[in-house]
Design a protein around this motif. Structure first.
Motif, PDB file in Angstrom:
ATOM      1  N   GLY A   1       0.839  -1.310  -0.061  1.00 26.38           N
ATOM      2  CA  GLY A   1      -0.106   0.084   0.159  1.00 26.38           C
ATOM      3  C   GLY A   1       0.802   1.105   0.015  1.00 26.38           C
ATOM      4  N   ALA A   2       0.149   2.392   0.453  1.00 21.84           N
ATOM      5  CA  ALA A   2       0.747   3.756   0.185  1.00 21.84           C
ATOM      6  C   ALA A   2       1.989   3.936   1.265  1.00 21.84           C
ATOM      7  N   ALA A   3       2.092   3.099   2.271  1.00 19.06           N
ATOM      8  CA  ALA A   3       3.191   3.321   3.372  1.00 19.06           C
ATOM      9  C   ALA A   3       4.228   2.865   2.887  1.00 19.06           C
ATOM     10  N   SER A   4       4.221   2.134   1.608  1.00 21.70           N
ATOM     11  CA  SER A   4       5.296   1.708   1.345  1.00 21.70           C
ATOM     12  C   SER A   4       6.289   2.864   0.394  1.00 21.70           C
ATOM     13  N   GLY A   5       5.614   3.928   0.016  1.00 21.51           N
ATOM     14  CA  GLY A   5       6.554   4.960  -0.936  1.00 21.51           C
ATOM     15  C   GLY A   5       6.149   4.389  -2.105  1.00 21.51           C
ATOM     16  N   ASP A   6       7.165   5.140  -3.070  1.00 24.86           N
ATOM     17  CA  ASP A   6       7.387   4.697  -4.284  1.00 24.86           C
ATOM     18  C   ASP A   6       8.314   3.603  -4.467  1.00 24.86           C
ATOM     19  N   CYS A   7       7.775   2.412  -5.021  1.00 21.38           N
ATOM     20  CA  CYS A   7       8.775   1.312  -5.098  1.00 21.38           C
ATOM     21  C   CYS A   7       8.827   0.829  -6.489  1.00 21.38           C
ATOM     22  N   ALA A   8      10.034   0.069  -6.760  1.00 25.07           N
ATOM     23  CA  ALA A   8      10.409  -0.322  -7.877  1.00 25.07           C
ATOM     24  C   ALA A   8      11.504  -1.321  -8.026  1.00 25.07           C
ATOM     25  N   SER A   9      11.705  -2.601  -8.747  1.00 22.84           N
ATOM     26  CA  SER A   9      12.569  -3.569  -8.650  1.00 22.84           C
ATOM     27  C   SER A   9      13.805  -2.902  -9.492  1.00 22.84           C
ATOM     28  N   ALA A  10      14.673  -2.826  -8.513  1.00 20.77           N
ATOM     29  CA  ALA A  10      16.041  -2.223  -9.116  1.00 20.77           C
ATOM     30  C   ALA A  10      16.648  -3.426  -9.687  1.00 20.77           C
ATOM     31  N   GLU A  11      16.577  -4.775  -9.350  1.00 22.33           N
ATOM     32  CA  GLU A  11      16.941  -5.946 -10.106  1.00 22.33           C
ATOM     33  C   GLU A  11      16.248  -7.021  -9.632  1.00 22.33           C
ATOM     34  N   LYS A  12      16.439  -8.320 -10.161  1.00 20.18           N
ATOM     35  CA  LYS A  12      15.542  -9.556  -9.704  1.00 20.18           C
ATOM     36  C   LYS A  12      15.944  -9.660  -8.217  1.00 20.18           C
ATOM     37  N   ASN A  13      14.855  -9.673  -7.378  1.00 22.62           N
ATOM     38  CA  ASN A  13      14.657  -9.909  -5.952  1.00 22.62           C
ATOM     39  C   ASN A  13      15.446  -8.863  -5.032  1.00 22.62           C
TER      40      ASN A  13
END
Length: 518
Positions: A88-100
């Protein structure tokens, strides 16, 4: 990060917001480089479950406002076993920098300090379809921000069998101060997998004290904290029960109510929880010197195990306290002498003359208020951080600890034992020597707020604060009195933590500190 003695084991970070925190304005990271720190919980997951949510506790070496705060989750060691996804929103803006590897950034300015804060960058750790009982690995969590030194913490993650432990029904009891009663301790296996071992964690009001101390249970003074049952083998549908004998403290306030709760965990989940407590500087207590507390099967209803439904792990009791046992809080004043321009110290506060202790832990409210009127001809130049400017009607929370006001309202701890004094120190600058310059210290003031109001001796609720007294006048009870009683200044504990643990994580409220000296 600092360790500390806690006022009580289960005082609850969930209610700690009632205690006034430092009001210093944080510096920005650009002004002064700071060191960051964090902690992320060890976690045990049930095979086939939806996983558990968690967020790191974030620290800084000094109060600071940070820009570009981010947390990196590196779970490559758990590849194929566990996933880490934003919640949810509590995570901030998230993205996978690389696998795992998951990187989450908070887009707004964020204030941190050395007492820690949780709730940001929340993620869900979940087992994959290929995960099996006995799988283990690590997740490395790193916090970074502009102008700050980053920090990392490695948490252990385990996958085990899913079990469903449940508590027994709530019970009601009645006793007078000093009286005894017995309450059941029950665990049920409402799942489909045999439970192998269990640990129960207690959250009892201070007044509820164990009559016996077992060697498979832990205690901190008169507080029962945990009991561990390694040999328990509870098949699906089975109930296991025991009875625990308690005594109400003679200093229990009456009439009133006292409450107790307990929460069941698997052995593996308790190991995760104990590591978390150790990070907070909270002891699980010491084993008793008696025999074993045993559970007996009451009839039907080697890897790791995790509870698949923590919501039903709780059980509680309500104890009606009979009779009459009140409390007399007395104001403590002071007297100081000095020349014009000097800064003199004044120690003011209150003392609990008993016969009852006052415990407001369940509500999280300060037991009472201490109103301080500054003596004529002086200026308060050093003000405790638990005191706010007060005009007789309104409290100025934005200026807590700010010098220069004519009067202040100070807030005490949420527990005051019999014989305990809680005091704060003001620095008063003598602008003009005025003989018998008089201020006041008033406790239990009426206000539109919660707190103790049934003082059995209101005549001593006000004391004098004198500067340059003449003719032998003293302040209140004869000046600054010696500080006695147990150290109850800091509340950080596990009631609120257990509430969070009951839903599968340890989401942390802000830790608070009070500068009242107990």
């Amino acid at each position: 990060m600092r360790t500390h003695s806690t006022r009580r084991w289960l005082a609850g970070l969930g209610v700690a917001g009632a205690i006034v925190a430092a009001a210093a304005t944080p510096a920005s990271a650009e002004e002064s480089a700071v060191d960051l720190g964090l902690y992320f919980n060890d976690t045990t997951l049930a095979v086939g479950s939806e996983g558990k949510a968690g967020s790191p506790i974030l620290y800084s070496s000094e109060p600071v406002v940070l820009h570009g705060l981010s947390v990196r989750y590196d779970y490559r060691d758990l590849a194929g076993k566990v996933t880490v996804k934003p919640e949810g929103a509590a995570s901030g803006d998230c993205a996978s920098a690389e696998k795992n590897v998951l990187v989450c950034t908070y887009p707004l300015e964020t204030g941190l300090d050395d007492w820690g804060i949780g709730g940001y960058f929340s993620v869900v750790l979940a087992p994959t379809a290929d995960a099996k009982d006995g799988d283990t690995g690590e997740v490395k969590v790193t916090v970074s921000a502009e102008g700050a030194t980053s920090a990392s913490h490695t948490a252990k993650v385990r996958v085990g069998e899913g079990v469903d432990l449940a508590g027994g029904p709530e019970v009601k009891r009645s006793a007078a101060p000093g009286g005894s009663f017995t309450a059941p301790l029950m665990v049920r296996n409402t799942g489909t997998t045999t439970a192998k071992g269990a640990v129960v964690i207690f959250d009892h009001d201070r007044a509820i004290r164990p009559s016996e101390k077992f060697n498979n249970c832990t205690y901190e003074g008169d507080e029962l904290r945990t009991c561990r049952f390694d040999s328990l083998t509870a098949a699906p549908g089975e109930n296991w029960t025991s009875a625990v004998n308690y005594t109400l403290g003679k200093d229990t306030y009456a009439p009133g109510k006292e409450y107790g709760y307990h929460n069941w965990m698997t052995v593996a989940e308790f190991e995760d929880f104990a590591a978390y407590l150790d990070n907070l500087g909270i002891s699980v207590g010491k084993p008793g010197n008696g025999g074993n507390l045993t559970l007996t099967r009451a009839g039907a209803l080697s890897g790791f195990q995790a509870d698949t439904n923590p919501d039903n792990n709780w059980s509680g009791m309500e104890v009606s306290v009979t009779g009459k046992n009140g409390a007399d809080l007395a104001a403590i004043g002071d007297s100081a002498t000095g020349k014009a321009g000097a800064v003199v110290k004044a120690t003011v506060g209150l003392r609990n003359n008993g016969p009852a202790s006052l415990d407001f832990n369940r509500t999280g409210n300060s037991v009472t208020k201490v109103d301080v009127a500054v003596p004529t001809g002086t200026t308060a130049v050093e003000v405790p951080e638990v005191c706010v400017p007060f005009d007789g009607e309104r409290e100025d929370w934005n200026d807590a600890g700010k010098p220069g006001a004519a009067a202040y309202r100070c807030w005490t701890d949420i527990y005051i034992a019999v014989g305990e004094e809680q005091t704060v120190e003001f620095g008063l600058r003598i602008d003009k020597v005025v003989p018998n310059a008089t201020g006041t210290v008033t406790i239990n003031a009426k206000c539109e707020c919660d707190g103790f109001t049934e003082d059995i001796k209101p005549a001593n609720d006000t004391a004098k604060l004198l500067v340059n007294a003449t003719g032998g006048n003293g302040g209140g009870d004869g000046g600054s009195l010696p500080i006695t009683g147990e150290n109850t200044a800091l509340v950080a504990g596990i009631g609120g933590l257990l509430l969070a643990a009951g839903v599968g994580g340890y989401a942390v409220a802000r830790r608070r500190r009070t500068r009242f000296v107990a």
